[in-house]
Design an enzyme around this catalytic site. Sequence first.
Site, PDB file in Angstrom:
ATOM      1  N   ASP A 132      43.021  46.347  30.976  1.00 39.18           N
ATOM      2  CA  ASP A 132      43.728  45.526  30.070  1.00 39.18           C
ATOM      3  C   ASP A 132      43.583  46.798  28.944  1.00 39.18           C
ATOM      4  OD1 ASP A 132      45.313  44.004  28.218  1.00 39.18           O
ATOM      5  OD2 ASP A 132      44.135  42.119  28.631  1.00 39.18           O
ATOM      6  N   HIS A 149      50.701  51.112  24.229  1.00 40.03           N
ATOM      7  CA  HIS A 149      49.874  49.758  24.098  1.00 40.03           C
ATOM      8  C   HIS A 149      49.121  49.525  25.581  1.00 40.03           C
ATOM      9  CE1 HIS A 149      51.885  48.307  20.348  1.00 40.03           C
ATOM     10  NE2 HIS A 149      52.790  49.332  20.827  1.00 40.03           N
TER      11      HIS A 149
HETATM   12  C1  G6P Z   1      52.011  43.579  26.977  1.00 39.04           C
HETATM   13  C2  G6P Z   1      53.024  45.054  26.556  1.00 39.04           C
HETATM   14  C3  G6P Z   1      54.193  44.667  25.724  1.00 39.04           C
HETATM   15  C4  G6P Z   1      55.134  43.715  26.263  1.00 39.04           C
HETATM   16  C5  G6P Z   1      54.067  42.540  26.245  1.00 39.04           C
HETATM   17  C6  G6P Z   1      54.843  41.269  26.933  1.00 39.04           C
HETATM   18  O1  G6P Z   1      51.450  43.170  25.908  1.00 39.04           O
HETATM   19  O2  G6P Z   1      52.290  46.052  26.262  1.00 39.04           O
HETATM   20  O3  G6P Z   1      55.110  45.821  25.640  1.00 39.04           O
HETATM   21  O4  G6P Z   1      56.160  43.300  25.261  1.00 39.04           O
HETATM   22  O5  G6P Z   1      53.005  42.540  27.304  1.00 39.04           O
HETATM   23  O6  G6P Z   1      55.658  41.586  27.948  1.00 39.04           O
HETATM   24  P1  G6P Z   1      57.232  41.311  28.054  1.00 39.04           P
HETATM   25  O7  G6P Z   1      57.506  41.875  29.269  1.00 39.04           O
HETATM   26  O8  G6P Z   1      57.243  39.847  28.123  1.00 39.04           O
HETATM   27  O9  G6P Z   1      57.852  42.087  26.711  1.00 39.04           O
END
Ligand code: G6P
Length: 485
Positions: free
Chosen positions: A383, A169
């Site tokens: 990003d 992602h």
């Molecule tokens: C990004 C990453 C995700 C992640 C999200 C929130 O979008 O690609 O994998 O879940 O951030 O971050 P966190 O560390 O809270 O899961």
Amino acid sequence: RCRSLPGKDGYDLVVVANRLPVDFSVGPAGDLAWQRSPGGLVTALEPVMRAAQGAWVGWSGAPDLAHEPFDAEGMRLVPVTLSADEIERYYEGFSNDTLWPLYHDVIAPPTYHRQWWDAYRRVNQRFADAAAEQAAQGATVWVHDYQLQLVPRMLRDQRPDLRIGFFDHIPFPPVELFGQLPWRRQIVDGLLGADVIGFQRNGDAANFVRAVRRLTDYATRGPVITMPDAEGRPGRHVRAQAFPISIDSRRFDELARTPEVQNRAKEIRADLGNPETVYLGVDRLDYTKGIRHRIKAYGELLEDGRLDVTRATLVQVASPSRENVGAYQDLREHVEILVGRVNGEFGELGHSAIHYLHHSYPPEEMAALYLAADVMLVTALRDGMNLVAKEYVAARSDERGVLVLSEFTGAADELSPGPLLVNPHDIDGMKDIIVAAATMDPKEQRRRMRRLRRKIMTDDVAKWSESFLSVLSAVQPPASAEPRG
Ligand code: G6P
């Protein structure tokens, strides 16, 4: 092929992601409750999960929470337990203080710790084991994101019968940066356990293939990497390809058309003193998002007199994120000092320069904010995609509003022309565009917004998951795979 019954032969589609699509909370009697979390991934996958008897393997978000698999939201949820120490080393450490900064152009310096790597390997193995246990014979397993890059290989070693997909992602860095990682070869080999490796942009897929060429002696041809078999002859093919992710566009569009949301948008503008221009920034409080660059440019425009605090305001939503990681604590400090300085210097009674909100909000409130905003500022330094940019467009069925978008987002690759593109490092250039956005002729706004909406309303997240899964399902199941049991 018969559909496997849950609990019998396992599940035909298994999603593996760091987080489960639900948030847990402990009730007054110490009982455990869960609530669907608002993430985009679950919305994308829910229909396919329901149709395919899906299971989702992930972490609850809390330390030491051991819970049996259970059914919710039309799928099987399989919690993976992480200890407090593992959260520190695998999640906060290796995932978010090594890989995250390394993959985002080393905007913050990555930290390399051998104990963090050990924990990353150990936790990846736990996810792989849980997925192997849930998957039916010949099932499809879809692994997500940078926290779990070793899972495809670990899974293939145990279950050669599976079709394995991986989707990254976030950006995949150029090999000149990726090469810093002491465990670069293991990560590449981990990913190559998959049949299909998806990325946000063509550039990310190309970076990965270059890393494969530089760090291994596997043959590559365009997007296809050929793995040697046990005798060293050409064997399995791995495809590395872009599948730009999207949002549930229709849901945002519909939400933004409801009278509740429309009234709330008016109320927000009124609360802000009905200024001529409402600028909006919406980000996780993350150093990749360019929040400081944005605020610097905005403050200078007030200082230069090119913006007037009685006529324009900036609403900056900065949702709390990864608060135990030092770089995030430093960022919060810097952003809050900067906001305080700009407000102190340029604010007037009844007219704040910046409305800074360190909260996260439900989709209804987000849709109202998007509708209330004349100009959306997305100024990320790097990003993978940036879904906020897409949500803003999906909410604007009135075909008004201007999207200012950083060149360094996956969204810029996909959406141009339509947004006003900026280089957030070029403060003067960004200032000119911030001013130009507010004065854009409504006809020009409509022309650009229509073009953006045509793209986003068709290329939604359902299309994204379908296209990934259809490429994955075209993979020939390995001939050598023997049925288990
Ligand atoms: C990004 C990453 C995700 C992640 C999200 C929130 O979008 O690609 O994998 O879940 O951030 O971050 P966190 O560390 O809270 O899961």
